[in-house]
Write a protein that holds these residues in place. Structure first.
Motif, PDB file in Angstrom:
ATOM      1  N   ALA A   1       0.824  -1.213   0.000  1.00  0.00           N
ATOM      2  CA  ALA A   1       0.000   0.000   0.000  1.00  0.00           C
ATOM      3  C   ALA A   1       0.856   1.260   0.000  1.00  0.00           C
ATOM      4  N   ILE A   2       2.018   1.197   0.664  1.00  0.00           N
ATOM      5  CA  ILE A   2       2.907   2.363   0.734  1.00  0.00           C
ATOM      6  C   ILE A   2       3.692   2.536  -0.566  1.00  0.00           C
ATOM      7  N   THR A   3       4.141   1.418  -1.137  1.00  0.00           N
ATOM      8  CA  THR A   3       5.065   1.510  -2.269  1.00  0.00           C
ATOM      9  C   THR A   3       4.392   1.544  -3.639  1.00  0.00           C
ATOM     10  N   LEU A   4       3.278   0.847  -3.806  1.00  0.00           N
ATOM     11  CA  LEU A   4       2.681   0.756  -5.140  1.00  0.00           C
ATOM     12  C   LEU A   4       2.251   2.109  -5.705  1.00  0.00           C
ATOM     13  N   PRO A   5       1.632   2.987  -4.903  1.00  0.00           N
ATOM     14  CA  PRO A   5       1.279   4.301  -5.471  1.00  0.00           C
ATOM     15  C   PRO A   5       2.499   5.089  -5.945  1.00  0.00           C
ATOM     16  N   LEU A   6       3.665   4.788  -5.377  1.00  0.00           N
ATOM     17  CA  LEU A   6       4.888   5.478  -5.789  1.00  0.00           C
ATOM     18  C   LEU A   6       5.451   4.911  -7.084  1.00  0.00           C
ATOM     19  N   THR A   7       4.980   3.724  -7.446  1.00  0.00           N
ATOM     20  CA  THR A   7       5.548   3.050  -8.624  1.00  0.00           C
ATOM     21  C   THR A   7       4.591   3.019  -9.804  1.00  0.00           C
ATOM     22  N   SER A   8       3.317   2.743  -9.521  1.00  0.00           N
ATOM     23  CA  SER A   8       2.351   2.637 -10.609  1.00  0.00           C
ATOM     24  C   SER A   8       0.943   2.861 -10.080  1.00  0.00           C
ATOM     25  N   GLN A   9       0.340   3.956 -10.441  1.00  0.00           N
ATOM     26  CA  GLN A   9      -1.029   4.247 -10.036  1.00  0.00           C
ATOM     27  C   GLN A   9      -1.992   3.212 -10.607  1.00  0.00           C
ATOM     28  N   GLU A  10      -1.681   2.712 -11.810  1.00  0.00           N
ATOM     29  CA  GLU A  10      -2.562   1.740 -12.445  1.00  0.00           C
ATOM     30  C   GLU A  10      -2.602   0.435 -11.660  1.00  0.00           C
TER      31      GLU A  10
ATOM     32  N   LEU B   1      18.205  -7.957  -7.771  1.00  0.00           N
ATOM     33  CA  LEU B   1      17.973  -8.562  -9.094  1.00  0.00           C
ATOM     34  C   LEU B   1      17.533  -7.509 -10.096  1.00  0.00           C
ATOM     35  N   LEU B   2      16.668  -6.611  -9.668  1.00  0.00           N
ATOM     36  CA  LEU B   2      16.154  -5.568 -10.551  1.00  0.00           C
ATOM     37  C   LEU B   2      17.276  -4.627 -10.990  1.00  0.00           C
ATOM     38  N   GLY B   3      18.194  -4.340 -10.064  1.00  0.00           N
ATOM     39  CA  GLY B   3      19.304  -3.447 -10.380  1.00  0.00           C
ATOM     40  C   GLY B   3      20.249  -4.010 -11.413  1.00  0.00           C
ATOM     41  N   ASP B   4      20.232  -5.339 -11.579  1.00  0.00           N
ATOM     42  CA  ASP B   4      21.073  -5.968 -12.591  1.00  0.00           C
ATOM     43  C   ASP B   4      20.423  -5.934 -13.966  1.00  0.00           C
TER      44      ASP B   4
ATOM     45  N   GLY C   1      19.108   2.521  -9.245  1.00  0.00           N
ATOM     46  CA  GLY C   1      19.706   2.655  -7.931  1.00  0.00           C
ATOM     47  C   GLY C   1      18.702   2.496  -6.802  1.00  0.00           C
ATOM     48  N   PRO C   2      18.903   3.231  -5.692  1.00  0.00           N
ATOM     49  CA  PRO C   2      18.037   3.094  -4.519  1.00  0.00           C
ATOM     50  C   PRO C   2      16.567   3.388  -4.800  1.00  0.00           C
ATOM     51  N   SER C   3      16.283   4.201  -5.822  1.00  0.00           N
ATOM     52  CA  SER C   3      14.894   4.545  -6.119  1.00  0.00           C
ATOM     53  C   SER C   3      14.079   3.336  -6.553  1.00  0.00           C
ATOM     54  N   LEU C   4      14.764   2.265  -6.979  1.00  0.00           N
ATOM     55  CA  LEU C   4      14.060   1.053  -7.403  1.00  0.00           C
ATOM     56  C   LEU C   4      13.586   0.210  -6.225  1.00  0.00           C
ATOM     57  N   PHE C   5      14.034   0.555  -5.022  1.00  0.00           N
ATOM     58  CA  PHE C   5      13.681  -0.293  -3.885  1.00  0.00           C
ATOM     59  C   PHE C   5      12.176  -0.332  -3.650  1.00  0.00           C
ATOM     60  N   ALA C   6      11.508   0.820  -3.793  1.00  0.00           N
ATOM     61  CA  ALA C   6      10.051   0.852  -3.597  1.00  0.00           C
ATOM     62  C   ALA C   6       9.350  -0.060  -4.586  1.00  0.00           C
ATOM     63  N   VAL C   7       9.820  -0.054  -5.840  1.00  0.00           N
ATOM     64  CA  VAL C   7       9.241  -0.944  -6.853  1.00  0.00           C
ATOM     65  C   VAL C   7       9.459  -2.398  -6.457  1.00  0.00           C
TER      66      VAL C   7
ATOM     67  N   MET D   1       4.126 -10.744 -10.102  1.00  0.00           N
ATOM     68  CA  MET D   1       5.342  -9.942 -10.076  1.00  0.00           C
ATOM     69  C   MET D   1       5.614  -9.302 -11.433  1.00  0.00           C
ATOM     70  N   VAL D   2       5.380 -10.052 -12.504  1.00  0.00           N
ATOM     71  CA  VAL D   2       5.553  -9.492 -13.849  1.00  0.00           C
ATOM     72  C   VAL D   2       4.624  -8.293 -14.039  1.00  0.00           C
ATOM     73  N   LEU D   3       3.407  -8.403 -13.537  1.00  0.00           N
ATOM     74  CA  LEU D   3       2.449  -7.307 -13.661  1.00  0.00           C
ATOM     75  C   LEU D   3       2.929  -6.054 -12.939  1.00  0.00           C
ATOM     76  N   VAL D   4       3.426  -6.209 -11.712  1.00  0.00           N
ATOM     77  CA  VAL D   4       3.821  -5.043 -10.932  1.00  0.00           C
ATOM     78  C   VAL D   4       5.116  -4.419 -11.453  1.00  0.00           C
ATOM     79  N   LEU D   5       5.993  -5.238 -12.005  1.00  0.00           N
ATOM     80  CA  LEU D   5       7.265  -4.712 -12.522  1.00  0.00           C
ATOM     81  C   LEU D   5       7.131  -4.106 -13.910  1.00  0.00           C
ATOM     82  N   ALA D   6       5.943  -4.234 -14.522  1.00  0.00           N
ATOM     83  CA  ALA D   6       5.738  -3.756 -15.887  1.00  0.00           C
ATOM     84  C   ALA D   6       6.125  -2.286 -16.104  1.00  0.00           C
ATOM     85  N   PRO D   7       5.893  -1.378 -15.134  1.00  0.00           N
ATOM     86  CA  PRO D   7       6.265   0.024 -15.387  1.00  0.00           C
ATOM     87  C   PRO D   7       7.758   0.251 -15.551  1.00  0.00           C
ATOM     88  N   VAL D   8       8.599  -0.650 -15.055  1.00  0.00           N
ATOM     89  CA  VAL D   8      10.046  -0.418 -15.126  1.00  0.00           C
ATOM     90  C   VAL D   8      10.787  -1.492 -15.909  1.00  0.00           C
ATOM     91  N   LEU D   9      10.108  -2.599 -16.250  1.00  0.00           N
ATOM     92  CA  LEU D   9      10.802  -3.707 -16.888  1.00  0.00           C
ATOM     93  C   LEU D   9       9.848  -4.452 -17.809  1.00  0.00           C
TER      94      LEU D   9
END
Length: 314
Positions: free
Chosen positions: A137-146, A216-219, A224-230, A259-267
């Motif tokens: 609930a805290i991190t998803l709005p920061l990554t993808s409103q959809e 894993l995402l950073g590879d 950087g650190p901004s990906l942690f919320a995602v 997981m594939v669905l949630v990572l879609a905005p960045v990967l």
């Protein structure tokens, strides 16, 4: 089944081999995908991700042990590791009862009545669910409103879980289940301090789970650190989705899709699937490593409950 587990060491060994057999089958079935996924990542990233999972599971052990102690059955840390992680291998067997049954019988050997082990395991599961939902609930709005809009119904569970984890509400609910099952009620009300400690340990564990995806995402993509919320939100939501899909052993397949669905905005989907596969592999290996460590640490710890005590504790 529980009475047979108590009276037959051979059956216990047989069930352990069945659990390991299902676990091995799951690994072999996805072996080609796992090897291909590992080939796309650096070895140090995979090692760091596995280490983060191992640490996260260690904090989950502390949380479960705190709840069990709060119910009146404090176990030495080495014994608690054996009970929790060897018992948890049962989750790889189809059906939702095996892990519970194994943990209750392993804990019974060391003086913990099954009702307390059952209660602590349920509380641990619900606490983990609440922490995962809160993190999402805290991190998803920061990554993808959809994604946040699509999963609003999961977030709606948070107030119910908060109310349900109040010690008195929790004890009432567990005793109701035990009464329906014609078992003795809990003889201790979980204290607020034990519940707070368990929640704190659980949330720290979830942050380490987030680290394992973040590495894993950073590879795969810069950020950087901004990906942690995602990363934290992706794994939290994926785990919750897998947990609520109870017909699939350990959420296999369902967790990866979420997981594939949630990572879609960045990967893109192929790279996100690599992360999901390696994450699954890391948790499987971590389960086996912790189970082995628990067995080795507690192998010289003599059982504390006599047969008479075990009978009375039913």
């Amino acid at each position: 089944m529980l009475s047979r587990l108590r009276s037959s060491p051979l059956l216990r060994v047989g069930l352990a081999f069945v659990a390991l057999g299902f676990l091995s089958y799951g690994l072999s079935k996805n072996w080609n995908d796992s090897v291909a996924a590992l080939g796309r990542l650096s070895w140090w990233t995979v090692a760091g991700s596995l280490a983060a999972v191992l640490i996260g599971l260690g904090f989950m052990l502390l949380a479960w042990r705190a709840v069990l102690a709060g119910f009146g059955s404090p176990l030495p840390l080495r014994v608690a590791a054996k009970v929790l992680f060897m018992g948890q291998l049962g989750k790889y067997v189809p059906g939702s009862v095996w892990a519970f049954a194994a943990m209750m019988e392993l804990a019974r050997d060391h003086g913990s009545p099954p009702r307390r082990t059952f209660g602590a395991t349920v509380v641990g599961l619900v606490t983990s669910l609440g922490c995962a939902l809160a993190l999402a609930a805290i991190t998803l709005p920061l990554t993808s409103q959809e994604v946040a809009r699509q999963t609003w119904y999961l977030m709606a569970l948070i107030p119910l879980i908060v109310v349900g984890l109040h010690p008195r509400v929790l004890t009432f609910g567990l005793n109701l289940v035990l009464r329906i099952a014609r078992k003795e009620p809990l003889d201790h009300v979980l204290s607020g301090s034990a519940m707070l400690a368990a929640t704190a340990w659980t949330m720290i564990g979830w942050l380490f789970y987030g680290v394992h995806i973040w590495l894993l995402l950073g590879d795969m993509t810069p950020g950087g650190p901004s990906l942690f919320a995602v990363a934290a939100g992706a794994y939290a939501l994926a785990w919750v989705t897998g947990l609520l899909t109870v017909i699939v052993p350990a959420g296999i397949g369902v967790r990866e899709g979420a997981m594939v669905l949630v990572l879609a905005p960045v990967l893109d989907a192929p790279h996100a699937l690599v992360i999901a596969i390696v994450s699954r592999l890391a948790f499987t290996l971590a389960d086996v490593l912790w189970a082995g460590l628990g067995f080795l640490l507690a192998r010289n710890q003599a059982p504390q409950a006599s047969r008479a005590e075990a009978y009375v504790a039913q």
